[in-house]
Design an enzyme around this catalytic site. Sequence first.
Site, PDB file in Angstrom:
ATOM      1  N   CYS A  72       9.413  31.980  36.286  1.00  0.00           N
ATOM      2  CA  CYS A  72      10.500  31.021  35.645  1.00  0.00           C
ATOM      3  C   CYS A  72      11.662  31.776  35.730  1.00  0.00           C
ATOM      4  CB  CYS A  72      10.209  30.606  34.045  1.00  0.00           C
ATOM      5  SG  CYS A  72       9.605  32.418  33.072  1.00  0.00           S
TER       6      CYS A  72
ATOM      7  N   GLU B 230       9.167  28.470  26.187  1.00  0.00           N
ATOM      8  CA  GLU B 230       9.578  29.119  27.213  1.00  0.00           C
ATOM      9  C   GLU B 230       9.242  28.287  28.424  1.00  0.00           C
ATOM     10  OE1 GLU B 230      11.390  31.721  27.011  1.00  0.00           O
ATOM     11  OE2 GLU B 230      10.687  32.669  25.175  1.00  0.00           O
ATOM     12  N   LEU B 231      10.272  27.490  28.800  1.00  0.00           N
ATOM     13  CA  LEU B 231       9.972  26.717  29.999  1.00  0.00           C
ATOM     14  C   LEU B 231      10.472  27.239  31.374  1.00  0.00           C
ATOM     15  CD1 LEU B 231      10.515  23.501  27.763  1.00  0.00           C
ATOM     16  CD2 LEU B 231       8.378  24.747  27.979  1.00  0.00           C
TER      17      LEU B 231
ATOM     18  N   GLU C 299      13.464  22.551  39.360  1.00  0.00           N
ATOM     19  CA  GLU C 299      12.962  24.052  39.527  1.00  0.00           C
ATOM     20  C   GLU C 299      12.001  23.976  40.645  1.00  0.00           C
ATOM     21  OE1 GLU C 299      10.296  25.510  36.559  1.00  0.00           O
ATOM     22  OE2 GLU C 299      10.946  27.385  37.003  1.00  0.00           O
TER      23      GLU C 299
ATOM     24  N   ALA D   2      -4.134  28.628  30.622  1.00  0.00           N
ATOM     25  CA  ALA D   2      -4.091  27.355  31.733  1.00  0.00           C
ATOM     26  C   ALA D   2      -5.611  27.387  32.155  1.00  0.00           C
ATOM     27  CB  ALA D   2      -3.034  27.711  32.883  1.00  0.00           C
ATOM     28  N   SER D   3      -5.868  26.019  32.468  1.00  0.00           N
ATOM     29  CA  SER D   3      -7.413  25.715  32.786  1.00  0.00           C
ATOM     30  C   SER D   3      -7.775  26.769  34.146  1.00  0.00           C
ATOM     31  CB  SER D   3      -7.494  24.329  33.142  1.00  0.00           C
ATOM     32  OG  SER D   3      -7.320  23.676  31.813  1.00  0.00           O
TER      33      SER D   3
ATOM     34  N   TRP E 251      -0.535  30.088  33.810  1.00  0.00           N
ATOM     35  CA  TRP E 251      -1.204  30.861  34.960  1.00  0.00           C
ATOM     36  C   TRP E 251      -0.352  31.979  35.693  1.00  0.00           C
ATOM     37  CZ3 TRP E 251       1.500  30.026  39.164  1.00  0.00           C
ATOM     38  CH2 TRP E 251       2.086  28.530  39.139  1.00  0.00           C
ATOM     39  N   ASN E 252       1.082  31.898  35.584  1.00  0.00           N
ATOM     40  CA  ASN E 252       1.727  32.474  36.628  1.00  0.00           C
ATOM     41  C   ASN E 252       1.739  33.979  36.454  1.00  0.00           C
ATOM     42  OD1 ASN E 252       3.422  31.934  34.409  1.00  0.00           O
ATOM     43  ND2 ASN E 252       5.130  31.877  35.836  1.00  0.00           N
TER      44      ASN E 252
END
Length: 454
Positions: free
Chosen positions: A262, A228-229, A359, A156-157, A130-131
Amino acid sequence: MSIQSINPYNYKINQELEPHSDQFMEAAVERAHDRFTTWKVESFKVRSDLFMSLAAVLKNKKAALAKLMTLEMGKLFSEAESEVEKCAWVCEYYAEHAEKFLADEKLKFEDGEAFVSFDPLGVALAVMPWNFPLWQVFRFAAPSIMAGNTALLKHASNVPLCALAIEEVFLEAGFPQGVFQTLLIGADKVQVLLEDDRVKAVSLTGSEKAGSMVAKTAGEQIKPVVLELGGSDAFVVLDDADIAKTARIAAQSRMINCGQSCIAAKRFIVVERIYDEFLEAFTAFMKTYELGDPMLSTTKCGPMAMSKFVDELEDQVQRSIRKGATPHLGGTRADIDGDFFQPTILTEVTKGMPAYDEEMFGPVAAVIKVKNEEEAIAVANDSRFGLGGSVWTEDKARGIEVARKIVTGAVYVNRMTASDPRLPFGGIGKSGFGRELSHYGIKEFVNAKTIVAN
Ligand code: NDP
Protein backbone atom coordinates in the site's frame (compact mmCIF):
# COMPACT_ATOMS: atom_id res chain seq x y z
CA MET A 1 -16.30 -25.22 -0.19
CA SER A 2 -12.71 -25.99 0.79
CA ILE A 3 -10.04 -23.28 0.99
CA GLN A 4 -7.07 -23.83 -1.30
CA SER A 5 -3.62 -22.54 -0.53
CA ILE A 6 -1.92 -22.28 -3.94
CA ASN A 7 1.68 -21.41 -4.78
CA PRO A 8 1.53 -18.57 -7.35
CA TYR A 9 5.01 -19.49 -8.63
CA ASN A 10 4.08 -22.97 -9.90
CA TYR A 11 0.36 -23.36 -9.15
CA LYS A 12 1.01 -26.33 -6.88
CA ILE A 13 -1.60 -26.74 -4.18
CA ASN A 14 0.15 -26.30 -0.84
CA GLN A 15 -2.84 -27.62 1.05
CA GLU A 16 -6.62 -27.79 0.97
CA LEU A 17 -8.37 -26.86 4.18
CA GLU A 18 -11.91 -26.95 5.42
CA PRO A 19 -13.25 -23.57 6.52
CA HIS A 20 -14.28 -23.27 10.13
CA SER A 21 -17.94 -23.96 10.79
CA ASP A 22 -20.42 -21.53 12.33
CA GLN A 23 -20.24 -23.57 15.55
CA PHE A 24 -16.44 -23.25 15.59
CA MET A 25 -16.73 -19.49 15.06
CA GLU A 26 -19.29 -19.16 17.84
CA ALA A 27 -17.06 -21.11 20.24
CA ALA A 28 -14.08 -18.93 19.33
CA VAL A 29 -15.99 -15.70 19.95
CA GLU A 30 -17.18 -17.02 23.31
CA ARG A 31 -13.63 -18.10 24.22
CA ALA A 32 -12.24 -14.66 23.28
CA HIS A 33 -15.01 -12.96 25.25
CA ASP A 34 -14.42 -15.18 28.32
CA ARG A 35 -10.67 -14.77 28.15
CA PHE A 36 -11.03 -11.01 28.11
CA THR A 37 -12.31 -11.03 31.69
CA THR A 38 -8.96 -12.38 32.94
CA TRP A 39 -6.68 -10.91 30.29
CA LYS A 40 -7.79 -7.32 30.88
CA VAL A 41 -6.68 -7.47 34.54
CA GLU A 42 -3.38 -9.22 33.80
CA SER A 43 -0.37 -7.04 34.64
CA PHE A 44 1.67 -5.31 31.95
CA LYS A 45 4.62 -7.39 33.18
CA VAL A 46 2.85 -10.67 32.38
CA ARG A 47 1.69 -9.46 28.98
CA SER A 48 5.08 -8.00 28.22
CA ASP A 49 6.91 -11.23 29.13
CA LEU A 50 4.61 -13.16 26.82
CA PHE A 51 5.28 -10.78 23.95
CA MET A 52 9.04 -11.08 24.53
CA SER A 53 8.60 -14.85 24.41
CA LEU A 54 6.54 -14.47 21.21
CA ALA A 55 9.35 -12.44 19.65
CA ALA A 56 11.77 -15.26 20.51
CA VAL A 57 9.47 -17.90 18.97
CA LEU A 58 9.20 -15.82 15.80
CA LYS A 59 12.97 -15.51 15.55
CA ASN A 60 13.42 -19.27 16.12
CA LYS A 61 10.86 -20.10 13.46
CA LYS A 62 11.96 -17.41 11.03
CA ALA A 63 12.84 -19.69 8.13
CA ALA A 64 9.72 -21.86 8.42
CA LEU A 65 7.37 -18.89 8.67
CA ALA A 66 9.11 -17.09 5.83
CA LYS A 67 8.82 -20.16 3.62
CA LEU A 68 5.11 -20.37 4.34
CA MET A 69 4.62 -16.80 3.15
CA THR A 70 6.64 -17.42 0.00
CA LEU A 71 4.72 -20.60 -0.80
CA GLU A 72 1.32 -19.01 -0.27
CA MET A 73 1.69 -15.59 -1.89
CA GLY A 74 4.99 -15.55 -3.76
CA LYS A 75 6.94 -13.04 -1.67
CA LEU A 76 10.72 -13.27 -2.02
CA PHE A 77 12.02 -15.56 0.72
CA SER A 78 14.57 -12.93 1.75
CA GLU A 79 11.83 -10.30 2.12
CA ALA A 80 9.72 -12.83 4.05
CA GLU A 81 12.56 -13.41 6.50
CA SER A 82 12.82 -9.66 7.08
CA GLU A 83 9.08 -9.57 7.63
CA VAL A 84 9.29 -12.16 10.41
CA GLU A 85 12.07 -10.14 12.07
CA LYS A 86 9.93 -7.02 11.87
CA CYS A 87 7.06 -8.89 13.57
CA ALA A 88 9.43 -9.84 16.40
CA TRP A 89 10.44 -6.17 16.61
CA VAL A 90 6.85 -4.91 16.97
CA CYS A 91 6.25 -7.49 19.75
CA GLU A 92 9.36 -6.28 21.59
CA TYR A 93 8.48 -2.65 20.96
CA TYR A 94 5.06 -2.89 22.60
CA ALA A 95 6.35 -5.23 25.32
CA GLU A 96 8.73 -2.44 26.25
CA HIS A 97 6.52 0.63 25.77
CA ALA A 98 2.85 -0.33 26.24
CA GLU A 99 2.73 0.34 29.97
CA LYS A 100 4.20 3.82 29.50
CA PHE A 101 1.88 4.59 26.56
CA LEU A 102 -1.18 3.57 28.58
CA ALA A 103 -0.22 5.09 31.91
CA ASP A 104 -2.89 7.27 33.49
CA GLU A 105 -2.77 10.77 32.04
CA LYS A 106 -3.07 13.41 34.74
CA LEU A 107 -5.15 16.40 33.70
CA LYS A 108 -4.82 20.00 34.78
CA PHE A 109 -8.07 20.47 36.71
CA GLU A 110 -8.41 22.92 39.54
CA ASP A 111 -11.65 21.50 40.97
CA GLY A 112 -10.30 18.13 42.10
CA GLU A 113 -8.17 15.29 40.88
CA ALA A 114 -8.70 14.36 37.23
CA PHE A 115 -7.03 11.86 34.96
CA VAL A 116 -7.64 9.64 31.97
CA SER A 117 -7.26 5.89 32.29
CA PHE A 118 -6.98 3.73 29.17
CA ASP A 119 -9.10 0.61 29.42
CA PRO A 120 -9.22 -2.21 26.86
CA LEU A 121 -12.45 -2.65 24.93
CA GLY A 122 -12.83 -6.43 24.67
CA VAL A 123 -12.71 -8.71 21.63
CA ALA A 124 -11.12 -6.94 18.64
CA LEU A 125 -11.55 -8.35 15.15
CA ALA A 126 -8.78 -8.08 12.54
CA VAL A 127 -9.64 -8.46 8.84
CA MET A 128 -6.30 -8.70 7.13
CA PRO A 129 -4.80 -8.94 3.62
CA TRP A 130 -2.35 -11.30 2.01
CA ASN A 131 0.40 -8.88 0.95
CA PHE A 132 2.30 -8.88 4.25
CA PRO A 133 0.64 -11.95 5.75
CA LEU A 134 2.46 -11.78 9.08
CA TRP A 135 3.32 -8.11 9.46
CA GLN A 136 -0.19 -6.76 8.91
CA VAL A 137 -1.47 -9.08 11.65
CA PHE A 138 1.27 -8.40 14.20
CA ARG A 139 1.00 -4.66 13.59
CA PHE A 140 -2.59 -4.95 14.84
CA ALA A 141 -2.13 -7.72 17.42
CA ALA A 142 0.85 -6.47 19.44
CA PRO A 143 -0.67 -3.13 20.52
CA SER A 144 -4.25 -4.40 20.80
CA ILE A 145 -3.35 -7.37 22.97
CA MET A 146 -0.76 -5.51 25.04
CA ALA A 147 -3.57 -3.04 25.81
CA GLY A 148 -5.59 -5.90 27.28
CA ASN A 149 -7.91 -6.79 24.39
CA THR A 150 -8.33 -10.27 22.97
CA ALA A 151 -8.16 -10.79 19.22
CA LEU A 152 -9.83 -12.71 16.43
CA LEU A 153 -8.24 -12.89 12.99
CA LYS A 154 -10.07 -13.27 9.70
CA HIS A 155 -7.17 -13.44 7.27
CA ALA A 156 -7.27 -13.27 3.47
CA SER A 157 -8.49 -16.53 1.96
CA ASN A 158 -5.29 -17.13 -0.04
CA VAL A 159 -3.03 -17.31 3.05
CA PRO A 160 -4.76 -19.81 5.36
CA LEU A 161 -1.55 -21.56 6.38
CA CYS A 162 0.01 -18.27 7.50
CA ALA A 163 -3.21 -17.52 9.38
CA LEU A 164 -3.06 -20.81 11.28
CA ALA A 165 0.68 -20.46 11.90
CA ILE A 166 0.12 -17.11 13.61
CA GLU A 167 -2.25 -18.62 16.16
CA GLU A 168 0.24 -21.44 16.71
CA VAL A 169 3.11 -19.08 17.52
CA PHE A 170 0.96 -17.25 20.07
CA LEU A 171 0.16 -20.55 21.80
CA GLU A 172 3.78 -21.71 21.61
CA ALA A 173 4.87 -18.47 23.27
CA GLY A 174 2.59 -19.33 26.19
CA PHE A 175 -0.39 -17.04 25.62
CA PRO A 176 -3.54 -18.39 27.26
CA GLN A 177 -6.14 -19.95 24.95
CA GLY A 178 -8.49 -17.33 23.59
CA VAL A 179 -6.15 -14.34 23.60
CA PHE A 180 -5.46 -14.71 19.87
CA GLN A 181 -7.49 -16.96 17.57
CA THR A 182 -7.59 -17.48 13.83
CA LEU A 183 -10.86 -18.10 12.05
CA LEU A 184 -10.77 -19.68 8.62
CA ILE A 185 -13.95 -18.05 7.37
CA GLY A 186 -15.16 -16.24 4.27
CA ALA A 187 -15.61 -12.48 3.99
CA ASP A 188 -19.38 -12.97 4.32
CA LYS A 189 -18.95 -13.97 7.97
CA VAL A 190 -17.37 -10.64 8.94
CA GLN A 191 -20.76 -8.97 9.12
CA VAL A 192 -22.03 -11.73 11.43
CA LEU A 193 -19.05 -11.15 13.71
CA LEU A 194 -19.51 -7.39 13.72
CA GLU A 195 -23.17 -7.76 14.60
CA ASP A 196 -22.19 -9.86 17.62
CA ASP A 197 -22.30 -7.83 20.84
CA ARG A 198 -19.22 -9.63 22.15
CA VAL A 199 -17.06 -8.19 19.32
CA LYS A 200 -16.22 -4.62 20.26
CA ALA A 201 -13.99 -3.24 17.49
CA VAL A 202 -12.55 -3.99 14.07
CA SER A 203 -9.37 -3.22 12.16
CA LEU A 204 -9.24 -3.84 8.41
CA THR A 205 -6.35 -3.60 6.00
CA GLY A 206 -7.25 -4.13 2.37
CA SER A 207 -9.22 -2.67 -0.50
CA GLU A 208 -11.53 0.36 -0.48
CA LYS A 209 -14.47 -1.92 -1.24
CA ALA A 210 -13.87 -4.22 1.73
CA GLY A 211 -13.08 -1.22 3.95
CA SER A 212 -16.28 0.52 3.01
CA MET A 213 -18.39 -2.62 3.65
CA VAL A 214 -16.79 -3.25 7.04
CA ALA A 215 -17.01 0.41 8.09
CA LYS A 216 -20.69 0.45 7.09
CA THR A 217 -21.51 -2.46 9.37
CA ALA A 218 -19.28 -1.11 12.14
CA GLY A 219 -21.12 2.22 11.79
CA GLU A 220 -24.50 0.54 12.05
CA GLN A 221 -23.29 -1.31 15.12
CA ILE A 222 -21.57 1.80 16.52
CA LYS A 223 -18.22 0.10 16.92
CA PRO A 224 -14.78 1.65 16.46
CA VAL A 225 -12.99 0.82 13.24
CA VAL A 226 -9.52 1.39 11.85
CA LEU A 227 -9.11 1.24 8.07
CA GLU A 228 -5.77 0.87 6.31
CA LEU A 229 -6.67 0.87 2.63
CA GLY A 230 -4.87 1.44 -0.63
CA GLY A 231 -2.56 4.21 -1.69
CA SER A 232 -1.09 5.82 -4.76
CA ASP A 233 1.89 7.41 -3.12
CA ALA A 234 3.71 10.24 -4.83
CA PHE A 235 7.50 10.01 -5.17
CA VAL A 236 8.43 13.63 -5.86
CA VAL A 237 11.82 14.21 -7.48
CA LEU A 238 12.90 17.85 -7.31
CA ASP A 239 15.51 19.44 -9.58
CA ASP A 240 18.29 19.26 -6.97
CA ALA A 241 17.88 15.56 -6.13
CA ASP A 242 20.83 13.15 -6.14
CA ILE A 243 19.69 11.32 -9.27
CA ALA A 244 21.63 8.06 -8.90
CA LYS A 245 20.57 7.49 -5.31
CA THR A 246 17.00 8.66 -5.92
CA ALA A 247 16.55 6.43 -8.97
CA ARG A 248 17.87 3.38 -7.11
CA ILE A 249 15.51 3.91 -4.17
CA ALA A 250 12.66 4.75 -6.57
CA ALA A 251 12.99 1.27 -8.10
CA GLN A 252 13.29 -0.35 -4.69
CA SER A 253 10.26 1.55 -3.41
CA ARG A 254 8.16 0.47 -6.40
CA MET A 255 9.35 -3.14 -6.54
CA ILE A 256 9.25 -4.20 -2.89
CA ASN A 257 6.93 -7.20 -2.46
CA CYS A 258 6.56 -7.26 -6.26
CA GLY A 259 4.88 -3.88 -6.08
CA GLN A 260 2.09 -5.18 -3.86
CA SER A 261 2.41 -2.73 -1.02
CA CYS A 262 0.00 0.00 0.00
CA ILE A 263 2.88 2.40 0.72
CA ALA A 264 4.94 1.55 -2.34
CA ALA A 265 5.81 4.58 -4.46
CA LYS A 266 3.38 4.48 -7.38
CA ARG A 267 3.35 7.90 -9.05
CA PHE A 268 6.83 9.23 -9.81
CA ILE A 269 6.46 12.97 -10.19
CA VAL A 270 9.59 14.40 -11.74
CA VAL A 271 10.53 18.01 -12.43
CA GLU A 272 11.27 18.48 -16.16
CA ARG A 273 14.82 19.84 -15.76
CA ILE A 274 16.07 16.44 -14.51
CA TYR A 275 13.33 14.25 -16.04
CA ASP A 276 15.41 12.60 -18.79
CA GLU A 277 18.35 11.93 -16.51
CA PHE A 278 16.09 10.45 -13.80
CA LEU A 279 14.11 8.31 -16.27
CA GLU A 280 17.30 6.83 -17.72
CA ALA A 281 18.72 5.95 -14.30
CA PHE A 282 15.35 4.68 -13.00
CA THR A 283 14.87 2.48 -16.07
CA ALA A 284 18.34 0.97 -15.60
CA PHE A 285 17.49 0.02 -12.01
CA MET A 286 14.04 -1.33 -12.91
CA LYS A 287 15.68 -3.57 -15.50
CA THR A 288 17.74 -5.26 -12.80
CA TYR A 289 14.57 -6.73 -11.23
CA GLU A 290 14.78 -10.12 -12.90
CA LEU A 291 11.82 -12.41 -12.42
CA GLY A 292 12.24 -15.87 -10.98
CA ASP A 293 11.79 -18.42 -8.23
CA PRO A 294 11.03 -16.43 -5.04
CA MET A 295 12.85 -19.00 -2.91
CA LEU A 296 16.18 -18.24 -4.61
CA SER A 297 18.39 -15.53 -3.15
CA THR A 298 19.38 -14.47 -6.68
CA THR A 299 15.79 -13.60 -7.66
CA LYS A 300 14.86 -9.93 -7.37
CA CYS A 301 11.15 -10.16 -8.21
CA GLY A 302 8.81 -13.07 -7.58
CA PRO A 303 5.31 -13.72 -8.88
CA MET A 304 2.28 -11.69 -7.92
CA ALA A 305 0.08 -13.28 -5.26
CA MET A 306 -2.75 -14.53 -7.49
CA SER A 307 -3.61 -14.86 -11.19
CA LYS A 308 -6.53 -12.45 -10.87
CA PHE A 309 -4.17 -9.71 -9.70
CA VAL A 310 -2.06 -10.13 -12.86
CA ASP A 311 -5.22 -9.86 -14.98
CA GLU A 312 -6.39 -6.74 -13.14
CA LEU A 313 -3.00 -5.04 -13.40
CA GLU A 314 -2.68 -5.84 -17.10
CA ASP A 315 -6.12 -4.37 -17.65
CA GLN A 316 -5.15 -1.14 -15.84
CA VAL A 317 -1.93 -0.87 -17.87
CA GLN A 318 -3.66 -1.53 -21.18
CA ARG A 319 -6.42 0.99 -20.43
CA SER A 320 -3.74 3.56 -19.57
CA ILE A 321 -1.93 2.86 -22.85
CA ARG A 322 -5.17 3.18 -24.82
CA LYS A 323 -5.59 6.61 -23.23
CA GLY A 324 -2.13 7.73 -24.32
CA ALA A 325 0.43 6.38 -21.83
CA THR A 326 3.69 5.04 -23.28
CA PRO A 327 5.03 1.66 -22.14
CA HIS A 328 8.63 2.79 -21.68
CA LEU A 329 9.53 -0.58 -20.11
CA GLY A 330 7.54 -3.83 -19.94
CA GLY A 331 3.80 -3.35 -20.08
CA THR A 332 2.41 -6.88 -20.06
CA ARG A 333 2.41 -10.09 -18.05
CA ALA A 334 5.66 -12.01 -18.40
CA ASP A 335 5.85 -14.79 -20.96
CA ILE A 336 6.77 -17.43 -18.38
CA ASP A 337 4.81 -19.84 -16.18
CA GLY A 338 3.53 -18.46 -12.88
CA ASP A 339 1.71 -15.25 -11.97
CA PHE A 340 4.43 -12.91 -13.21
CA PHE A 341 4.12 -9.35 -14.48
CA GLN A 342 7.05 -7.56 -16.11
CA PRO A 343 8.60 -4.66 -14.23
CA THR A 344 6.92 -1.78 -16.06
CA ILE A 345 7.38 1.94 -16.51
CA LEU A 346 4.62 4.01 -18.06
CA THR A 347 5.45 7.53 -19.20
CA GLU A 348 3.21 10.31 -20.60
CA VAL A 349 0.83 9.48 -17.75
CA THR A 350 -1.94 12.04 -17.28
CA LYS A 351 -5.13 12.52 -15.29
CA GLY A 352 -7.96 10.27 -16.44
CA MET A 353 -5.73 7.22 -16.87
CA PRO A 354 -5.88 4.28 -14.43
CA ALA A 355 -2.13 4.73 -13.86
CA TYR A 356 -2.82 8.24 -12.56
CA ASP A 357 -6.20 7.81 -10.84
CA GLU A 358 -6.18 4.26 -9.46
CA GLU A 359 -3.93 2.20 -7.23
CA MET A 360 -1.60 0.01 -9.30
CA PHE A 361 -0.96 -2.95 -6.99
CA GLY A 362 1.98 -4.54 -8.77
CA PRO A 363 5.34 -3.74 -10.41
CA VAL A 364 4.16 -0.79 -12.51
CA ALA A 365 5.57 2.73 -12.14
CA ALA A 366 3.71 5.75 -13.53
CA VAL A 367 6.14 8.56 -14.36
CA ILE A 368 4.69 12.05 -14.60
CA LYS A 369 6.68 15.05 -15.85
CA VAL A 370 5.96 18.40 -14.16
CA LYS A 371 7.29 21.90 -14.73
CA ASN A 372 8.34 22.79 -11.21
CA GLU A 373 7.96 22.21 -7.48
CA GLU A 374 4.56 23.88 -7.36
CA GLU A 375 3.13 21.63 -10.04
CA ALA A 376 4.76 18.60 -8.38
CA ILE A 377 2.84 19.35 -5.16
CA ALA A 378 -0.41 19.88 -7.07
CA VAL A 379 -0.03 16.52 -8.87
CA ALA A 380 0.97 14.75 -5.65
CA ASN A 381 -2.25 16.02 -4.07
CA ASP A 382 -4.37 15.21 -7.10
CA SER A 383 -5.35 11.78 -5.78
CA ARG A 384 -8.26 10.38 -3.85
CA PHE A 385 -5.74 8.48 -1.74
CA GLY A 386 -3.51 9.88 1.00
CA LEU A 387 -1.40 7.21 2.63
CA GLY A 388 2.32 8.01 2.31
CA GLY A 389 4.74 9.66 -0.09
CA SER A 390 8.27 10.94 -0.39
CA VAL A 391 10.22 13.99 -1.55
CA TRP A 392 13.75 13.89 -2.99
CA THR A 393 16.02 16.93 -2.81
CA GLU A 394 19.51 17.76 -1.60
CA ASP A 395 17.99 20.57 0.47
CA LYS A 396 16.40 19.00 3.57
CA ALA A 397 14.63 22.20 4.65
CA ARG A 398 13.09 22.55 1.19
CA GLY A 399 12.03 18.90 1.36
CA ILE A 400 10.29 19.45 4.69
CA GLU A 401 8.44 22.50 3.31
CA VAL A 402 7.21 20.44 0.36
CA ALA A 403 6.30 17.58 2.72
CA ARG A 404 4.12 19.95 4.74
CA LYS A 405 2.12 20.77 1.61
CA ILE A 406 1.44 17.17 0.63
CA VAL A 407 -1.91 16.01 1.97
CA THR A 408 -1.32 12.47 3.17
CA GLY A 409 -0.70 10.35 6.28
CA ALA A 410 3.10 10.49 6.05
CA VAL A 411 5.81 12.03 3.91
CA TYR A 412 9.43 10.94 4.02
CA VAL A 413 12.18 13.28 2.82
CA ASN A 414 15.11 11.54 1.13
CA ARG A 415 14.04 8.22 2.59
CA MET A 416 11.90 5.38 1.35
CA THR A 417 8.45 5.30 2.94
CA ALA A 418 8.23 2.29 5.22
CA SER A 419 6.20 1.30 8.26
CA ASP A 420 8.08 1.22 11.55
CA PRO A 421 6.78 0.36 15.05
CA ARG A 422 8.06 3.72 16.35
CA LEU A 423 6.15 5.82 13.79
CA PRO A 424 2.40 6.32 13.39
CA PHE A 425 1.01 4.74 10.25
CA GLY A 426 -2.27 5.40 8.46
CA GLY A 427 -3.98 7.46 5.83
CA ILE A 428 -6.62 9.99 4.98
CA GLY A 429 -9.14 10.17 2.14
CA LYS A 430 -9.74 6.81 0.47
CA SER A 431 -6.63 5.43 2.17
CA GLY A 432 -8.68 5.07 5.34
CA PHE A 433 -8.63 6.47 8.84
CA GLY A 434 -7.17 5.76 12.24
CA ARG A 435 -3.52 5.14 13.04
CA GLU A 436 -1.50 2.05 13.76
CA LEU A 437 1.88 1.71 15.47
CA SER A 438 3.64 4.06 17.94
CA HIS A 439 1.62 5.39 20.90
CA TYR A 440 -1.16 6.39 18.49
CA GLY A 441 -1.76 2.79 17.45
CA ILE A 442 -2.20 1.40 20.94
CA LYS A 443 -4.77 4.09 21.75
CA GLU A 444 -7.12 3.08 18.89
CA PHE A 445 -8.65 0.17 20.77
CA VAL A 446 -8.92 1.53 24.28
CA ASN A 447 -11.54 3.51 26.14
CA ALA A 448 -9.99 6.81 27.21
CA LYS A 449 -11.93 7.07 30.45
CA THR A 450 -12.03 10.34 32.39
CA ILE A 451 -11.94 9.93 36.15
CA VAL A 452 -12.59 12.90 38.39
CA ALA A 453 -12.32 12.60 42.17
CA ASN A 454 -12.78 15.01 45.02
P1 NDP B 1 -9.60 -7.31 -0.11
O1 NDP B 1 -9.87 -6.00 0.48
O2 NDP B 1 -10.66 -7.96 -0.90
O3 NDP B 1 -9.15 -8.33 1.06
C1 NDP B 1 -8.61 -7.92 2.30
C2 NDP B 1 -9.34 -8.65 3.42
O4 NDP B 1 -10.69 -8.23 3.46
C3 NDP B 1 -9.37 -10.15 3.24
O5 NDP B 1 -9.31 -10.77 4.48
C4 NDP B 1 -10.74 -10.36 2.61
O6 NDP B 1 -11.22 -11.67 2.78
C5 NDP B 1 -11.56 -9.35 3.34
N1 NDP B 1 -12.76 -8.91 2.66
C6 NDP B 1 -12.96 -8.76 1.34
N2 NDP B 1 -14.21 -8.31 1.10
C7 NDP B 1 -14.80 -8.16 2.29
C8 NDP B 1 -16.11 -7.74 2.70
N3 NDP B 1 -17.04 -7.36 1.81
N4 NDP B 1 -16.39 -7.74 4.01
C9 NDP B 1 -15.47 -8.11 4.91
N5 NDP B 1 -14.25 -8.54 4.59
C10 NDP B 1 -13.90 -8.54 3.30
O7 NDP B 1 -8.30 -7.18 -0.96
P2 NDP B 1 -7.84 -8.10 -2.19
O8 NDP B 1 -7.03 -9.19 -1.63
O9 NDP B 1 -8.96 -8.51 -3.07
O10 NDP B 1 -6.95 -7.07 -2.97
C11 NDP B 1 -7.60 -6.15 -3.84
C12 NDP B 1 -7.00 -4.78 -3.75
O11 NDP B 1 -7.02 -4.30 -2.41
C13 NDP B 1 -5.54 -4.68 -4.11
O12 NDP B 1 -5.35 -4.66 -5.48
C14 NDP B 1 -5.15 -3.41 -3.42
O13 NDP B 1 -5.55 -2.32 -4.18
C15 NDP B 1 -5.94 -3.45 -2.16
N6 NDP B 1 -5.15 -4.00 -1.05
C16 NDP B 1 -4.55 -3.13 -0.22
C17 NDP B 1 -3.76 -3.61 0.79
C18 NDP B 1 -3.09 -2.71 1.72
O14 NDP B 1 -2.08 -3.09 2.30
N7 NDP B 1 -3.61 -1.52 1.95
C19 NDP B 1 -3.54 -5.02 0.99
C20 NDP B 1 -4.23 -5.85 0.06
C21 NDP B 1 -5.01 -5.34 -0.91
P3 NDP B 1 -11.15 -12.74 1.55
O15 NDP B 1 -9.72 -12.90 1.20
O16 NDP B 1 -11.77 -13.95 2.14
O17 NDP B 1 -11.96 -12.11 0.46
